[in-house]
Design a protein around this motif. Structure first.
Motif, PDB file in Angstrom:
ATOM      1  N   LYS A   5     -54.282  41.465  -0.815  1.00  0.00           N
ATOM      2  CA  LYS A   5     -53.516  42.028  -1.920  1.00  0.00           C
ATOM      3  C   LYS A   5     -52.356  42.878  -1.429  1.00  0.00           C
ATOM      4  O   LYS A   5     -52.066  43.916  -2.005  1.00  0.00           O
ATOM      5  N   SER A   7     -48.962  43.998  -1.627  1.00  0.00           N
ATOM      6  CA  SER A   7     -48.003  43.874  -2.730  1.00  0.00           C
ATOM      7  C   SER A   7     -46.591  43.788  -2.172  1.00  0.00           C
ATOM      8  O   SER A   7     -45.831  44.759  -2.199  1.00  0.00           O
ATOM      9  N   HIS A   9     -42.864  42.038  -2.236  1.00  0.00           N
ATOM     10  CA  HIS A   9     -41.945  41.296  -3.100  1.00  0.00           C
ATOM     11  C   HIS A   9     -41.585  39.971  -2.425  1.00  0.00           C
ATOM     12  O   HIS A   9     -41.468  39.902  -1.199  1.00  0.00           O
ATOM     13  N   GLU A 110     -52.546  34.997  -8.146  1.00  0.00           N
ATOM     14  CA  GLU A 110     -51.888  35.217  -9.433  1.00  0.00           C
ATOM     15  C   GLU A 110     -50.371  35.358  -9.300  1.00  0.00           C
ATOM     16  O   GLU A 110     -49.663  35.400 -10.309  1.00  0.00           O
ATOM     17  N   ASN A 111     -49.891  35.443  -8.074  1.00  0.00           N
ATOM     18  CA  ASN A 111     -48.458  35.619  -7.863  1.00  0.00           C
ATOM     19  C   ASN A 111     -47.816  34.447  -7.129  1.00  0.00           C
ATOM     20  O   ASN A 111     -46.654  34.521  -6.727  1.00  0.00           O
ATOM     21  N   TYR A 114     -44.760  32.856  -9.215  1.00  0.00           N
ATOM     22  CA  TYR A 114     -43.608  33.767  -9.236  1.00  0.00           C
ATOM     23  C   TYR A 114     -42.928  33.821  -7.870  1.00  0.00           C
ATOM     24  O   TYR A 114     -41.689  33.766  -7.776  1.00  0.00           O
ATOM     25  N   THR A 115     -43.728  33.888  -6.805  1.00  0.00           N
ATOM     26  CA  THR A 115     -43.172  33.968  -5.450  1.00  0.00           C
ATOM     27  C   THR A 115     -42.381  32.721  -5.096  1.00  0.00           C
ATOM     28  O   THR A 115     -41.238  32.801  -4.625  1.00  0.00           O
ATOM     29  N   GLU A 205     -46.547  36.600 -14.849  1.00  0.00           N
ATOM     30  CA  GLU A 205     -46.467  38.060 -14.893  1.00  0.00           C
ATOM     31  C   GLU A 205     -46.185  38.619 -13.503  1.00  0.00           C
ATOM     32  O   GLU A 205     -46.774  38.210 -12.510  1.00  0.00           O
ATOM     33  N   LYS A 206     -45.263  39.551 -13.436  1.00  0.00           N
ATOM     34  CA  LYS A 206     -44.885  40.153 -12.166  1.00  0.00           C
ATOM     35  C   LYS A 206     -45.930  41.184 -11.734  1.00  0.00           C
ATOM     36  O   LYS A 206     -46.578  41.808 -12.559  1.00  0.00           O
ATOM     37  N   LEU A 207     -46.047  41.352 -10.423  1.00  0.00           N
ATOM     38  CA  LEU A 207     -46.919  42.381  -9.889  1.00  0.00           C
ATOM     39  C   LEU A 207     -46.151  43.681  -9.710  1.00  0.00           C
ATOM     40  O   LEU A 207     -44.926  43.688  -9.607  1.00  0.00           O
ATOM     41  N   TYR A 209     -45.086  46.094  -7.228  1.00  0.00           N
ATOM     42  CA  TYR A 209     -44.979  46.107  -5.778  1.00  0.00           C
ATOM     43  C   TYR A 209     -44.951  47.538  -5.261  1.00  0.00           C
ATOM     44  O   TYR A 209     -44.359  48.418  -5.874  1.00  0.00           O
TER      45      TYR A 209
END
Length: 236
Positions: A5, A7, A9, A110-111, A114-115, A205-207, A209
């Motif tokens: 995890k 975080s 970007h 979950e990202n 988006y990444t 959904e964005k995390l 960071y």
């Protein structure tokens, strides 16, 4: 911090990947490479909870390569084409490059969308890269199930790392067959459900960071790349 995890970007992750590998390739000073590994790479594995995976990589990936280097350059060639410093330098550079890739591409599930969208992937290329990450998770799951089954049937003694490593020849064939079958089924399922359109239009959904971590990674990565460029210019 939870396992896997970090975080980071997407843009910082990409800069870290490119700058980290480029700097490692350009720099040939053992002390600088070891310092970079000690003060940045190793702590990242510890704080992200991936240190066990990293140790496994060292034991079952890097150690056999190191021993093969010793066999080739020290025993066979008797140091004529490479001494201990040569071997240690090449191994440290290989460890750094592999570790940077491992950290940069260990992305929270979950990202993922988006990444990769931030990296410019879309359409079929986005589906392909997502499928590659899904396959890797499937490989880990299936390999674990096969080894557990062999343990339960009494083919293996104690559950040690060495005994698990010895099961690789027995795991490979059923693993490949299972992955091919699962990949075909997954592709057909995704096509029927029009996953390509849904993923392409999804707004994940964005995390949140971690600001300090991202600034630190950006700063160190750029400094590492700059150091590599300066080193290359000075020795040219």
């Amino acid at each position: 911090m939870e396992t896997n995890k970090l975080s980071i970007h997407p843009y910082i992750r990409l800069i870290f990947l490119i700058a980290g590998i480029a700097g490692t390739i350009l720099i040939n000073e053992f002390a600088w490479l070891l310092l970079f590994y000690t003060i940045l790479i190793l702590p990242l594995f510890i704080f992200s909870g991936q240190i066990r995976k990293h140790i496994n990589l060292m034991l079952f990936g890097m150690l056999p390569i190191f021993l093969s280097f010793i066999l080739l350059y020290i025993i066979v060639l008797k140091g004529s084409n490479g001494n201990w410093h040569f071997i240690n330098l090449k191994m440290l550079k290989l460890i750094l490059v592999t570790s940077i890739i491992q950290i940069a591409l260990t992305i929270p599930s979950e990202n993922l969308i988006y990444t990769f969208k931030k990296w410019g992937f879309k359409g079929e290329s986005l589906i392909t890269i997502l499928g590659a990450f899904t396959v890797w998770a499937d490989v880990n799951y299936r390999a674990g199930k096969i080894i557990t089954a062999r343990f339960s049937r009494g083919f293996i003694g104690k559950r040690t790392i060495i005994n698990k490593a010895k099961q690789f020849p027995f795991v490979l064939v059923p693993l490949v067959i299972g992955i091919l079958r699962t990949s075909t089924e997954r592709a057909e399922s995704w096509e029927q459900k029009n996953i390509l359109y849904l993923v392409d239009k999804a707004k994940p959904e964005k995390l949140n960071y971690q600001l300090f971590l991202n600034i630190l990674l950006l700063f160190v990565s750029l400094c590492w790349l700059l150091l590599g460029i300066i080193y290359k210019i000075n020795i040219s």
